[in-house]
Scaffold this motif. Structure first.
Motif, PDB file in Angstrom:
ATOM      1  N   LEU A 119       0.852  -1.187   0.000  1.00  0.00           N
ATOM      2  CA  LEU A 119       0.000   0.000   0.000  1.00  0.00           C
ATOM      3  C   LEU A 119       0.883   1.230   0.000  1.00  0.00           C
ATOM      4  O   LEU A 119       1.859   1.316   0.746  1.00  0.00           O
ATOM      5  CB  LEU A 119      -0.907   0.026   1.235  1.00  0.00           C
ATOM      6  CG  LEU A 119      -2.033  -1.010   1.319  1.00  0.00           C
ATOM      7  CD1 LEU A 119      -2.783  -0.849   2.637  1.00  0.00           C
ATOM      8  CD2 LEU A 119      -3.003  -0.869   0.148  1.00  0.00           C
ATOM      9  N   GLU A 120       0.559   2.185  -0.859  1.00  0.00           N
ATOM     10  CA  GLU A 120       1.224   3.484  -0.860  1.00  0.00           C
ATOM     11  C   GLU A 120       0.305   4.477  -0.163  1.00  0.00           C
ATOM     12  O   GLU A 120      -0.848   4.651  -0.553  1.00  0.00           O
ATOM     13  CB  GLU A 120       1.514   3.952  -2.274  1.00  0.00           C
ATOM     14  CG  GLU A 120       2.225   5.304  -2.320  1.00  0.00           C
ATOM     15  CD  GLU A 120       2.323   5.859  -3.728  1.00  0.00           C
ATOM     16  OE1 GLU A 120       3.448   5.992  -4.231  1.00  0.00           O
ATOM     17  OE2 GLU A 120       1.259   6.164  -4.321  1.00  0.00           O
ATOM     18  N   ILE A 121       0.824   5.120   0.875  1.00  0.00           N
ATOM     19  CA  ILE A 121       0.050   6.079   1.651  1.00  0.00           C
ATOM     20  C   ILE A 121       0.689   7.449   1.488  1.00  0.00           C
ATOM     21  O   ILE A 121       1.904   7.606   1.703  1.00  0.00           O
ATOM     22  CB  ILE A 121       0.001   5.683   3.136  1.00  0.00           C
ATOM     23  CG1 ILE A 121      -0.595   4.269   3.278  1.00  0.00           C
ATOM     24  CG2 ILE A 121      -0.808   6.693   3.948  1.00  0.00           C
ATOM     25  CD1 ILE A 121      -0.470   3.687   4.659  1.00  0.00           C
ATOM     26  N   ARG A 148     -11.750   3.335  -2.791  1.00  0.00           N
ATOM     27  CA  ARG A 148     -10.588   3.521  -1.926  1.00  0.00           C
ATOM     28  C   ARG A 148     -10.443   4.980  -1.553  1.00  0.00           C
ATOM     29  O   ARG A 148     -10.815   5.882  -2.317  1.00  0.00           O
ATOM     30  CB  ARG A 148      -9.310   3.037  -2.611  1.00  0.00           C
ATOM     31  CG  ARG A 148      -8.910   3.866  -3.834  1.00  0.00           C
ATOM     32  CD  ARG A 148      -7.551   3.446  -4.357  1.00  0.00           C
ATOM     33  NE  ARG A 148      -7.185   4.141  -5.577  1.00  0.00           N
ATOM     34  CZ  ARG A 148      -6.647   5.355  -5.625  1.00  0.00           C
ATOM     35  NH1 ARG A 148      -6.450   6.015  -4.504  1.00  0.00           N
ATOM     36  NH2 ARG A 148      -6.333   5.907  -6.771  1.00  0.00           N
ATOM     37  N   PRO A 180       1.399   1.233  -9.194  1.00  0.00           N
ATOM     38  CA  PRO A 180       0.045   1.151  -8.644  1.00  0.00           C
ATOM     39  C   PRO A 180      -0.859   0.245  -9.467  1.00  0.00           C
ATOM     40  O   PRO A 180      -0.667   0.095 -10.682  1.00  0.00           O
ATOM     41  CB  PRO A 180      -0.433   2.607  -8.700  1.00  0.00           C
ATOM     42  CG  PRO A 180       0.352   3.218  -9.817  1.00  0.00           C
ATOM     43  CD  PRO A 180       1.689   2.537  -9.804  1.00  0.00           C
ATOM     44  N   TYR A 193       5.242   3.295   2.367  1.00  0.00           N
ATOM     45  CA  TYR A 193       4.782   2.025   1.827  1.00  0.00           C
ATOM     46  C   TYR A 193       4.738   0.999   2.938  1.00  0.00           C
ATOM     47  O   TYR A 193       5.662   0.919   3.753  1.00  0.00           O
ATOM     48  CB  TYR A 193       5.715   1.555   0.700  1.00  0.00           C
ATOM     49  CG  TYR A 193       5.856   2.591  -0.392  1.00  0.00           C
ATOM     50  CD1 TYR A 193       4.949   2.649  -1.438  1.00  0.00           C
ATOM     51  CD2 TYR A 193       6.885   3.542  -0.347  1.00  0.00           C
ATOM     52  CE1 TYR A 193       5.058   3.617  -2.434  1.00  0.00           C
ATOM     53  CE2 TYR A 193       7.004   4.510  -1.323  1.00  0.00           C
ATOM     54  CZ  TYR A 193       6.086   4.552  -2.366  1.00  0.00           C
ATOM     55  OH  TYR A 193       6.176   5.510  -3.335  1.00  0.00           O
ATOM     56  N   THR A 194       3.677   0.239   2.979  1.00  0.00           N
ATOM     57  CA  THR A 194       3.572  -0.818   3.974  1.00  0.00           C
ATOM     58  C   THR A 194       3.346  -2.142   3.263  1.00  0.00           C
ATOM     59  O   THR A 194       2.552  -2.228   2.320  1.00  0.00           O
ATOM     60  CB  THR A 194       2.430  -0.523   4.983  1.00  0.00           C
ATOM     61  OG1 THR A 194       2.369  -1.567   5.947  1.00  0.00           O
ATOM     62  CG2 THR A 194       1.092  -0.374   4.291  1.00  0.00           C
ATOM     63  N   VAL A 235      -4.607   6.731  -0.393  1.00  0.00           N
ATOM     64  CA  VAL A 235      -3.982   5.411  -0.391  1.00  0.00           C
ATOM     65  C   VAL A 235      -4.293   4.693  -1.695  1.00  0.00           C
ATOM     66  O   VAL A 235      -5.372   4.862  -2.271  1.00  0.00           O
ATOM     67  CB  VAL A 235      -4.459   4.570   0.825  1.00  0.00           C
ATOM     68  CG1 VAL A 235      -5.954   4.296   0.742  1.00  0.00           C
ATOM     69  CG2 VAL A 235      -3.685   3.255   0.909  1.00  0.00           C
ATOM     70  N   ARG A 236      -3.325   3.950  -2.166  1.00  0.00           N
ATOM     71  CA  ARG A 236      -3.550   3.114  -3.340  1.00  0.00           C
ATOM     72  C   ARG A 236      -2.721   1.845  -3.211  1.00  0.00           C
ATOM     73  O   ARG A 236      -1.630   1.855  -2.632  1.00  0.00           O
ATOM     74  CB  ARG A 236      -3.210   3.863  -4.625  1.00  0.00           C
ATOM     75  CG  ARG A 236      -1.800   4.403  -4.720  1.00  0.00           C
ATOM     76  CD  ARG A 236      -1.593   5.148  -6.021  1.00  0.00           C
ATOM     77  NE  ARG A 236      -0.242   5.691  -6.135  1.00  0.00           N
ATOM     78  CZ  ARG A 236       0.244   6.239  -7.236  1.00  0.00           C
ATOM     79  NH1 ARG A 236      -0.508   6.327  -8.328  1.00  0.00           N
ATOM     80  NH2 ARG A 236       1.485   6.714  -7.262  1.00  0.00           N
ATOM     81  N   SER A 237      -3.257   0.780  -3.741  1.00  0.00           N
ATOM     82  CA  SER A 237      -2.566  -0.509  -3.698  1.00  0.00           C
ATOM     83  C   SER A 237      -1.707  -0.659  -4.945  1.00  0.00           C
ATOM     84  O   SER A 237      -1.930   0.000  -5.969  1.00  0.00           O
ATOM     85  CB  SER A 237      -3.576  -1.655  -3.619  1.00  0.00           C
ATOM     86  OG  SER A 237      -4.434  -1.649  -4.748  1.00  0.00           O
TER      87      SER A 237
END
Length: 390
Positions: A22-24, A109, A102, A33-34, A113-115
């Motif tokens: 995930l980009e926050i 969403r 992405p 990024y997590t 945030v985007r996956s």
């Protein structure tokens, strides 16, 4: 083929590691990024940048030494608990070799945030040029690496930073609320960039002066200040920082602190080199000895002499000139017989004290400072060198 080309070819032999992430978005120019990864594999993508000085005295890395006891305790927990849990994320700083791609946008969403997929290049195990550095969690990572578990998935929070200065700044911010040694933070401050808490920003100028006095000049204090990368130094870094902070507040360094145009480090280093060079010349028997053998190198002596530096600079100089070492030495010689750094007795106004009874406490520092300044003021009229007009 050049060395850089060889390293580049070596790094591209292995396919990059692709992980869902995930980009926050935090602010206009910050992305974190997590993602999840087997903790056993963290050392394939991230190294631990140990704090050290190179042969050129430049600062490298930022991490303190690994705590063997701490690592052993975490490993014991992982090996013995039937259902271990380490919920805190390890923080990693990546360089720009790491890319985020992405997924296609969806309407459900949040906008921040985007996956997507994080692509992390893999290098050979013995190649120190990993794309990431562990900012927080080195003890947990080491414990997972050494644990008997076949695998242990963990959460990683990462950001991309091109420069070591940005990495150091984030390291300080992440660890400033924890039991991180103050000396480590102080040594990192001069090369940290970006916003820092106000108390740390206040110490950035004196910390930079300590670094330059200790490593970047050939002055009398070179190698004399004890820091994490110079453990053999005689003068405690905190004592030197306090002396510098006092002078920056309203002493000899105050006019050059650069409240608007930035600090004038050249002027400040010249003042400090000249004064402490004069101290070494006038008190050779007390200079360069461990604090237990010389109160001149002791915290009380360093801070008290800093106040004397300010007094001499105020009496002799002005805001535009730097006193020479000989001018400082002339004034110090006038009170040399009143000083008892390595033997004898201090004749303070409130009673006599053995030379080594002076302690690094506020009361003793004040007593010694007032003693030195009083003796100096009494000697001013008898000094052969004329005062400079201000």
């Amino acid at each position: 083929m050049t060395r850089a080309e060889t390293n580049s070819a070596r790094r591209t032999r292995r396919h990059p590691l692709r992980l869902p992430a995930l980009e926050i978005m935090q602010g206009p120019n910050r992305r974190i990024y997590t993602f999840a990864i087997d903790g056993k594999h963290v050392d394939t993508i991230a190294a631990v940048a140990r704090l050290r000085r190179g042969d050129d005295t430049q600062l490298h890395g930022y991490q303190r030494p690994e705590s063997v006891a701490h690592v052993a305790a975490i490993r014991r927990y992982l090996d013995t608990d039937p259902n271990p849990l380490l919920p805190n994320a390890i923080v990693i700083a990546f360089d720009d070799r790491v890319q985020f791609r992405p997924d296609k946008a969806t309407d459900d969403r949040p906008e921040f945030v985007r996956s997507g997929t994080l692509s992390i290049p893999l290098v050979d195990d013995d190649d120190p040029d990993k794309p990431g550095f562990i900012v927080d969690g080195q003890q947990r990572s080491a414990a997972i690496r050494d644990a008997k578990l076949d695998q242990f998935p963990i959460c990683v929070t990462a950001f991309i930073a091109d420069t070591p200065a940005d990495q150091r700044s984030q390291f300080i911010l992440v660890n400033s609320t924890k039991a991180l040694p103050k000396g480590l933070i102080h040594e990192l401050l001069p090369t940290a960039a970006g916003a820092l808490p106000v108390p740390l920003m206040v110490r950035q100028v004196p910390a930079t002066l300590v670094e330059r006095l200790n490593f970047a000049t050939k002055g009398p204090l070179r190698g004399m200040i004890q820091t994490p990368t110079n453990p053999k130094g005689l003068i405690k870094d905190n004592s030197m920082l306090r002396m510098l902070e006092n002078s920056l507040s309203d002493g000899a360094l105050y006019p050059h602190r650069g409240a608007r145009g930035g600090p004038n480090y050249g002027y400040m280093i010249a003042i400090l080199d000249n004064f402490w060079g004069a101290v070494a010349e006038v008190f050779p028997d007390a200079w360069g000895k461990p604090p237990r053998r010389s109160r001149l190198m002791h915290g009380a002596g360093i801070i008290a002499m800093g106040y004397l530096m300010d007094a001499i600079s105020h009496e002799r100089g002005d805001n535009d000139e730097v006193l020479s070492m000989s001018e400082f030495a002339a004034d110090l010689k006038a009170i040399a017989d009143d000083c008892h750094w390595t033997e004898g007795t201090w004749n303070f106004d409130d009673g006599e004290r053995a030379w080594n009874d002076v302690q690094n406490t506020p009361r003793d520092i004040h007593r010694l400072s007032e003693y030195l300044r009083t003796r100096y003021r009494r000697s001013v009229r008898a000094l052969p060198t004329p005062r400079r007009s201000r």
